[in-house]
Design a protein around this motif. Structure first.
Motif, PDB file in Angstrom:
ATOM      1  N   SER A 285       5.094   7.015  -6.063  1.00  0.00           N
ATOM      2  CA  SER A 285       5.438   6.237  -4.719  1.00  0.00           C
ATOM      3  C   SER A 285       4.170   5.785  -4.136  1.00  0.00           C
ATOM      4  O   SER A 285       3.848   4.585  -3.893  1.00  0.00           O
ATOM      5  CB  SER A 285       6.353   6.894  -3.925  1.00  0.00           C
ATOM      6  N   LEU A 286       3.146   6.741  -4.244  1.00  0.00           N
ATOM      7  CA  LEU A 286       1.784   6.369  -3.894  1.00  0.00           C
ATOM      8  C   LEU A 286       1.132   5.245  -4.665  1.00  0.00           C
ATOM      9  O   LEU A 286       0.566   4.093  -4.124  1.00  0.00           O
ATOM     10  CB  LEU A 286       0.724   7.455  -3.682  1.00  0.00           C
ATOM     11  N   TYR A 287       1.290   5.372  -5.944  1.00  0.00           N
ATOM     12  CA  TYR A 287       0.619   4.550  -7.116  1.00  0.00           C
ATOM     13  C   TYR A 287       1.464   3.142  -6.829  1.00  0.00           C
ATOM     14  O   TYR A 287       0.672   2.061  -6.958  1.00  0.00           O
ATOM     15  CB  TYR A 287       0.596   4.985  -8.304  1.00  0.00           C
ATOM     16  N   GLN A 288       2.591   3.311  -6.716  1.00  0.00           N
ATOM     17  CA  GLN A 288       3.525   2.026  -6.634  1.00  0.00           C
ATOM     18  C   GLN A 288       3.264   1.254  -5.472  1.00  0.00           C
ATOM     19  O   GLN A 288       3.010  -0.196  -5.624  1.00  0.00           O
ATOM     20  CB  GLN A 288       5.028   2.427  -6.709  1.00  0.00           C
ATOM     21  N   ASP A 289       2.878   1.999  -4.256  1.00  0.00           N
ATOM     22  CA  ASP A 289       2.502   1.356  -3.021  1.00  0.00           C
ATOM     23  C   ASP A 289       1.251   0.648  -3.204  1.00  0.00           C
ATOM     24  O   ASP A 289       1.016  -0.547  -2.775  1.00  0.00           O
ATOM     25  CB  ASP A 289       2.412   2.429  -1.837  1.00  0.00           C
ATOM     26  N   ILE A 290       0.384   0.957  -4.108  1.00  0.00           N
ATOM     27  CA  ILE A 290      -0.983   0.545  -4.093  1.00  0.00           C
ATOM     28  C   ILE A 290      -0.685  -0.682  -4.938  1.00  0.00           C
ATOM     29  O   ILE A 290      -1.330  -1.893  -4.793  1.00  0.00           O
ATOM     30  CB  ILE A 290      -1.987   1.598  -5.012  1.00  0.00           C
ATOM     31  N   GLN A 291       0.055  -0.930  -5.959  1.00  0.00           N
ATOM     32  CA  GLN A 291       0.357  -1.940  -6.918  1.00  0.00           C
ATOM     33  C   GLN A 291       0.909  -2.894  -6.143  1.00  0.00           C
ATOM     34  O   GLN A 291       0.672  -4.138  -6.327  1.00  0.00           O
ATOM     35  CB  GLN A 291       1.155  -1.438  -8.158  1.00  0.00           C
ATOM     36  N   MET A 292       1.852  -2.671  -5.083  1.00  0.00           N
ATOM     37  CA  MET A 292       2.642  -3.524  -4.536  1.00  0.00           C
ATOM     38  C   MET A 292       1.758  -4.336  -3.547  1.00  0.00           C
ATOM     39  O   MET A 292       1.947  -5.503  -3.283  1.00  0.00           O
ATOM     40  CB  MET A 292       3.856  -2.911  -3.524  1.00  0.00           C
ATOM     41  N   VAL A 293       0.874  -3.633  -2.757  1.00  0.00           N
ATOM     42  CA  VAL A 293      -0.098  -4.147  -1.869  1.00  0.00           C
ATOM     43  C   VAL A 293      -0.914  -4.943  -2.808  1.00  0.00           C
ATOM     44  O   VAL A 293      -1.345  -6.131  -2.054  1.00  0.00           O
ATOM     45  CB  VAL A 293      -0.909  -3.023  -1.029  1.00  0.00           C
ATOM     46  N   ARG A 294      -1.227  -4.536  -3.985  1.00  0.00           N
ATOM     47  CA  ARG A 294      -2.307  -5.656  -4.713  1.00  0.00           C
ATOM     48  C   ARG A 294      -1.633  -6.880  -4.949  1.00  0.00           C
ATOM     49  O   ARG A 294      -2.083  -8.062  -4.635  1.00  0.00           O
ATOM     50  CB  ARG A 294      -2.640  -5.001  -6.121  1.00  0.00           C
ATOM     51  N   THR A 295      -0.266  -6.830  -5.309  1.00  0.00           N
ATOM     52  CA  THR A 295       0.390  -8.005  -5.494  1.00  0.00           C
ATOM     53  C   THR A 295       0.703  -9.078  -4.284  1.00  0.00           C
ATOM     54  O   THR A 295       0.316 -10.184  -4.347  1.00  0.00           O
ATOM     55  CB  THR A 295       1.892  -7.869  -5.950  1.00  0.00           C
ATOM     56  N   ILE A 296       0.935  -8.391  -3.176  1.00  0.00           N
ATOM     57  CA  ILE A 296       0.976  -9.095  -1.872  1.00  0.00           C
ATOM     58  C   ILE A 296      -0.220  -9.711  -1.327  1.00  0.00           C
ATOM     59  O   ILE A 296      -0.132 -10.924  -1.078  1.00  0.00           O
ATOM     60  CB  ILE A 296       1.775  -7.892  -0.830  1.00  0.00           C
ATOM     61  N   VAL A 297      -1.123  -8.988  -1.448  1.00  0.00           N
ATOM     62  CA  VAL A 297      -2.536  -9.375  -1.071  1.00  0.00           C
ATOM     63  C   VAL A 297      -2.953 -10.753  -2.083  1.00  0.00           C
ATOM     64  O   VAL A 297      -3.313 -11.717  -1.284  1.00  0.00           O
ATOM     65  CB  VAL A 297      -3.451  -8.441  -1.052  1.00  0.00           C
TER      66      VAL A 297
END
Length: 409
Positions: free
Chosen positions: A256-268
């Motif tokens: 979930s931590l890795y997915q959060d990082i990737q989601m933040v990357r996409t949003i940013v």
């Protein structure tokens, strides 16, 4: 070459009205800020991903096999079977239990791990974060605790500590927990949540407490070549084991931590991309007004024989030039800030005495990692947007009629 010269002359012209000059500068400034923010944000996200791989995933099990019922016999043979897999770097035995750490009447829950010190360093880099001792000194009767557990219980190196361990392999379902007497020889200080949970003892201690033989264990763990393909490797390597085991990878515990990082990357990327897009398309309004202002110049150029493609290229280059100037300065600012961001973060919050990352993430500093491909993508996207934004004003410039413009002047 003529178009480039004319574009440069128009840009340096002192005859611009104030509002047109303000719009062009605002467009350049917007592109500059957007590019700088995107480079900094992506560098921080890359830094977190790098720290996830190099710190957290180097300590937690990347791949693990847990026996649900009966212990795993002949763990040396099973470790050898896992080591034969081409994508596994190393394997080792491990016993994982939830235990209570007791000191002077105080209790603290911990994730207790029984490890074989001689080979555990091949599957985990936890030894890099141990203070006061080292993993090689983890003999039977010794204990290494997370730093925050030790602080909460007011423990010091050399203190005698009791461990209460539930024996799930006992014949009586309500059997009393085993009490283990240990001596604290070191603390793990990673600067993250692991400091609040980890406890390490020698494998032989937990084998004795659980009534296991020296060649028995309740789990195996492995280090893999590609942590982001750990689940697939876990499944293929697990098929080599003859035992009944649960197959796990770090995706189950830390995914979930890795997915959060990737989601933040996409949003940013999307948000800042839209900021750059808005700034780039501000070029449209500034260029339209500039074309209006330069109609007399365009008419004179046409009467002198300038072709439509020369006029088009002149104003297209001018619009792209505004964006590229902003992108260039934004890249320089973004790169400089991204490189020095960890030091700036430490300087700001070391003086205030508060760290917003403390106890929240797996690191207590702000990491940053420049990836040049991100910079190239940012510049490429900015260039494409600038070209698109410059097409319409440049096309409008070619529609100027010299007779009507010069006849009314």
């Amino acid at each position: 070459m003529l178009s480039l010269y004319l574009s440069k002359r128009f840009r340096q012209s002192k005859q611009k009205i104030g509002f047109v000059s303000l719009l062009s500068k605002a467009s350049t400034l917007g592109v500059m800020l957007g590019v700088a923010v995107l480079i900094i944000a992506l560098s921080v996200i890359n830094g977190f991903e790098q720290q996830l791989e190099e710190r957290l995933l180097s300590v937690v099990p990347q791949v693990s096999y847990q026996a649900p019922y009966d212990p795993i016999d002949d763990w040396q043979v099973k470790v050898s079977l896992l080591n034969q897999h081409p994508r596994i770097v190393a394997a080792a035995p491990e016993i994982n239990l939830t235990a209570m750490v007791q000191f002077k009447g105080q209790l603290k829950a911990a994730q207790l791990k029984g490890v074989q010190p001689s080979i555990h360093t091949e599957v985990s880099s936890v030894s890099r974060y141990i203070q006061g001792g080292n993993l090689d000194e983890l003999a039977p009767g010794s204990l290494i605790l997370g730093n925050r557990i030790a602080e909460r219980l007011n423990l010091n190196i050399g203190d005698k500590v009791s461990l209460l361990v539930a024996n799930k392999h006992a014949k009586q379902p309500l059997a009393a927990p085993k009490r283990m007497s240990t001596t604290l020889i070191g603390v793990v200080n990673m600067g993250g949540p692991i400091d609040e949970s980890i406890a390490l003892v020698n494998l032989a201690d937990l084998q004795s407490a659980l009534g296991l033989k020296p060649n028995q264990t309740t789990g195996l763990r492995a280090k893999v070549q590609d942590v982001f393909d750990a689940h697939q490797i876990a499944m293929t390597a697990g098929s080599r084991l003859p035992d009944l085991v649960y197959v796990n990878s770090w995706f189950r515990t830390q995914g979930s931590l890795y997915q959060d990082i990737q989601m933040v990357r996409t949003i940013v990327f999307l948000v800042v991309f839209l900021i750059i897009a808005v700034a780039s398309f501000n070029i449209v309004s500034s260029m339209v007004m500039e074309v209006k202002e330069k109609q007399a110049n365009i008419a004179i150029l046409k009467t002198m024989g300038a072709k439509d493609r020369t006029i088009f290229a002149t104003f297209a280059m001018q619009g792209v030039g505004y964006a590229l100037i902003g992108a260039l300065f934004g890249t320089v600012i973004g790169v400089l800030l991204a490189i020095n961001l960890p030091d700036l973060f430490n300087a700001i919050f070391s003086q205030s005495g508060s760290n917003p990352l403390a106890g929240v993430y797996f690191v207590e500093f702000l990491p940053s990692k420049l990836v040049w491909s991100d910079i190239l993508i940012t510049l490429g996207v900015t260039f494409i947007l600038a070209v698109l934004a410059s097409v319409y004003p440049a096309w409008q410039a070619t529609k100027t009629e010299p007779a009507s413009v010069l006849g009314n002047s």
